[in-house]
Scaffold this motif. Structure first.
Motif, PDB file in Angstrom:
ATOM      1  N   ASP A  11       0.854  -1.239  -0.121  1.00  0.00           N
ATOM      2  CA  ASP A  11      -0.076   0.039   0.083  1.00  0.00           C
ATOM      3  C   ASP A  11       0.821   1.382  -0.048  1.00  0.00           C
ATOM      4  N   THR A  12       1.979   1.198   0.839  1.00  0.00           N
ATOM      5  CA  THR A  12       2.794   2.470   0.767  1.00  0.00           C
ATOM      6  C   THR A  12       3.610   2.673  -0.608  1.00  0.00           C
ATOM      7  N   GLU A  13       3.866   1.476  -1.089  1.00  0.00           N
ATOM      8  CA  GLU A  13       4.705   1.771  -2.227  1.00  0.00           C
ATOM      9  C   GLU A  13       3.515   2.292  -3.786  1.00  0.00           C
ATOM     10  N   ILE A  14       2.613   1.681  -3.376  1.00  0.00           N
ATOM     11  CA  ILE A  14       1.623   2.117  -4.382  1.00  0.00           C
ATOM     12  C   ILE A  14       1.361   3.532  -4.361  1.00  0.00           C
ATOM     13  N   ALA A  15       1.070   3.968  -2.973  1.00  0.00           N
ATOM     14  CA  ALA A  15       0.886   5.274  -2.802  1.00  0.00           C
ATOM     15  C   ALA A  15       1.931   6.291  -3.120  1.00  0.00           C
ATOM     16  N   GLY A  16       3.358   5.827  -2.987  1.00  0.00           N
ATOM     17  CA  GLY A  16       4.313   6.611  -3.563  1.00  0.00           C
ATOM     18  C   GLY A  16       4.335   6.691  -5.216  1.00  0.00           C
TER      19      GLY A  16
ATOM     20  N   SER B 272      22.379  20.076 -12.503  1.00  0.00           N
ATOM     21  CA  SER B 272      22.108  19.061 -13.552  1.00  0.00           C
ATOM     22  C   SER B 272      21.345  20.037 -14.597  1.00  0.00           C
ATOM     23  N   ASP B 273      21.502  19.642 -15.825  1.00  0.00           N
ATOM     24  CA  ASP B 273      20.909  20.222 -16.869  1.00  0.00           C
ATOM     25  C   ASP B 273      19.260  20.039 -16.789  1.00  0.00           C
ATOM     26  N   ILE B 274      19.052  18.700 -16.535  1.00  0.00           N
ATOM     27  CA  ILE B 274      17.600  18.289 -16.163  1.00  0.00           C
ATOM     28  C   ILE B 274      17.394  17.635 -14.963  1.00  0.00           C
ATOM     29  N   HIS B 275      16.447  18.072 -14.334  1.00  0.00           N
ATOM     30  CA  HIS B 275      15.957  17.244 -12.890  1.00  0.00           C
ATOM     31  C   HIS B 275      15.016  16.569 -13.066  1.00  0.00           C
ATOM     32  N   LEU B 276      14.891  15.181 -12.979  1.00  0.00           N
ATOM     33  CA  LEU B 276      13.825  14.386 -12.765  1.00  0.00           C
ATOM     34  C   LEU B 276      13.352  13.878 -11.508  1.00  0.00           C
ATOM     35  N   GLN B 277      12.299  14.318 -10.937  1.00  0.00           N
ATOM     36  CA  GLN B 277      11.803  14.392  -9.532  1.00  0.00           C
ATOM     37  C   GLN B 277      11.491  12.904  -9.301  1.00  0.00           C
ATOM     38  N   ILE B 278      11.794  12.139  -8.163  1.00  0.00           N
ATOM     39  CA  ILE B 278      11.039  10.951  -7.885  1.00  0.00           C
ATOM     40  C   ILE B 278      10.904  10.767  -6.378  1.00  0.00           C
ATOM     41  N   THR B 279      10.255  11.973  -5.674  1.00  0.00           N
ATOM     42  CA  THR B 279       9.838  12.067  -4.283  1.00  0.00           C
ATOM     43  C   THR B 279       8.715  11.197  -4.021  1.00  0.00           C
ATOM     44  N   VAL B 280       8.910  10.648  -2.933  1.00  0.00           N
ATOM     45  CA  VAL B 280       7.779   9.761  -2.391  1.00  0.00           C
ATOM     46  C   VAL B 280       7.422  10.100  -1.128  1.00  0.00           C
ATOM     47  N   PRO B 281       5.988  10.166  -0.648  1.00  0.00           N
ATOM     48  CA  PRO B 281       5.501  10.453   0.620  1.00  0.00           C
ATOM     49  C   PRO B 281       6.292   9.762   1.863  1.00  0.00           C
ATOM     50  N   GLU B 282       6.634   8.706   1.721  1.00  0.00           N
ATOM     51  CA  GLU B 282       7.234   8.009   2.444  1.00  0.00           C
ATOM     52  C   GLU B 282       7.731   6.399   2.190  1.00  0.00           C
TER      53      GLU B 282
END
Length: 322
Positions: A15-20, A135-145
């Motif tokens: 559930d946590t990873e799906i939410a992320g 960086s020239d380009i930043h790809l964000q991969i933020t997750v809640p937890e």
């Protein structure tokens, strides 16, 4: 047996990873499109870097890119500092992965990469991090937890990174018009490669293993040939090896029902004329389709109307085509 509720714990992780992952959709933005364009139009290779768990994910991302049409490989940042940086050329693009965006091993390489005018794409969970800013380009991969209850072990964040890498690879695959045939060329040992690259000439029986008799041979002689060569049939040819017909195990059963004398009847009198034939250069999977459509279990292969090979369903099965 332990009384700990492993099932509930596992479901909590899921559930946590799906939410992320659901949060990840917002990061498929203009930066993501710019990264795809940069890689698609690049003349060099994509070099993926990452330390620790990010390195393991980076290795997989590089492998996925490479197998889907984007020339890519993984370089360990620690090894890069001790000589492997020479593997990277000015025409290459570097994808640097770090959830914190502060990996010292990667950041120590940035000055050299910048001096070489190498384009940098960072993949981090912190848009204000040093790596993101440089960086020239930043790809964000933020997750809640993280799925780890301690919030320490990379879990949700590594899953998000992997999905971002898959999204890059698949988007580039589609933009290139990468086909199953292209995929097979980079996977010749896999099942798909065998189906799409293997030709009938690669598995056909030839020479002494090729069952054939002349039309004047007795049925008895044809049966001996069938038995010795083990293909369940024999071709009937003229003196120049031109195919006149075929005689199979099924034909024999029908003759026995009709009480035909196998010791005095010539094979030319009972053979099946105009048999199904193919060319050696035909793809094996096409040969399978032909045999299934015609409802036959063996196939004669000819060039310039001359018999050059033969095979049956067992040969195709053994080759992994079926």
């Amino acid at each position: 047996m332990s009384t700990f509720d492993y099932k509930s714990s596992a479901i909590k992780v899921l559930d946590t990873e799906i939410a992320g992952l659901k949060q990840l959709v917002q990061y498929f933005n203009d930066d993501f499109c710019s990264a795809c364009d940069l890689i698609l139009n690049n003349k060099g290779k994509v070099v993926v870097m990452g330390m620790g768990k990010s390195g393991h994910i980076g290795n997989k991302i590089a492998a996925t890119l490479a197998s889907t049409g984007t020339s890519a490989f993984f370089v360990h940042p620690g090894e890069a500092s001790h000589g492997d940086l020479g593997m990277i050329e000015p025409t290459d693009i570097v994808i640097a992965i770090s959830n914190s965006g502060e990996s010292s091993e990667i950041l120590s390489l940035f000055p050299v990469l910048k001096r070489l005018n190498i384009k940098l794409i960072s993949m981090t969970g912190k848009p204000q991090s040093t790596m993101a800013k440089l960086s020239d380009i930043h790809l964000q991969i933020t997750v809640p937890e993280e799925a780890c209850p301690l919030g320490q072990a990379p879990t949700s964040s590594t899953t998000a990174t992997l999905v971002m890498g898959d999204a890059l690879a698949v988007s580039l695959l589609r933009a290139r018009g990468f086909t199953s045939e292209d995929f097979a060329l980079s996977h010749p040992g896999g099942a798909l490669g065998r189906k799409l690259l293997l030709k009938l000439k690669d598995i056909m029986r030839t020479g002494e293993n090729l069952p054939k008799v002349t039309e004047t041979a007795l049925i008895r002689d044809a049966l001996i040939e069938i038995s010795q060569k083990g293909l369940g049939m024999t071709a009937i040819v003229d003196q120049y090896d031109k195919v006149l017909g075929i005689f199979t195990d099924g034909d024999l059963r029908r003759l026995l029902d009709e009480q035909v004398d196998v010791y005095s009847t010539q094979i030319g009198d009972v053979m099946t004329k105009s048999p199904t034939m193919a060319v050696p250069n035909m793809l094996a999977v096409e040969g399978v389709n032909m045999m299934q459509e015609k409802r036959i279990t063996s196939l004669l292969l000819c060039e310039d109307e001359k018999l050059v090979g033969a095979l049956n369903m067992h040969d195709l099965l053994k080759a992994g085509v079926m």
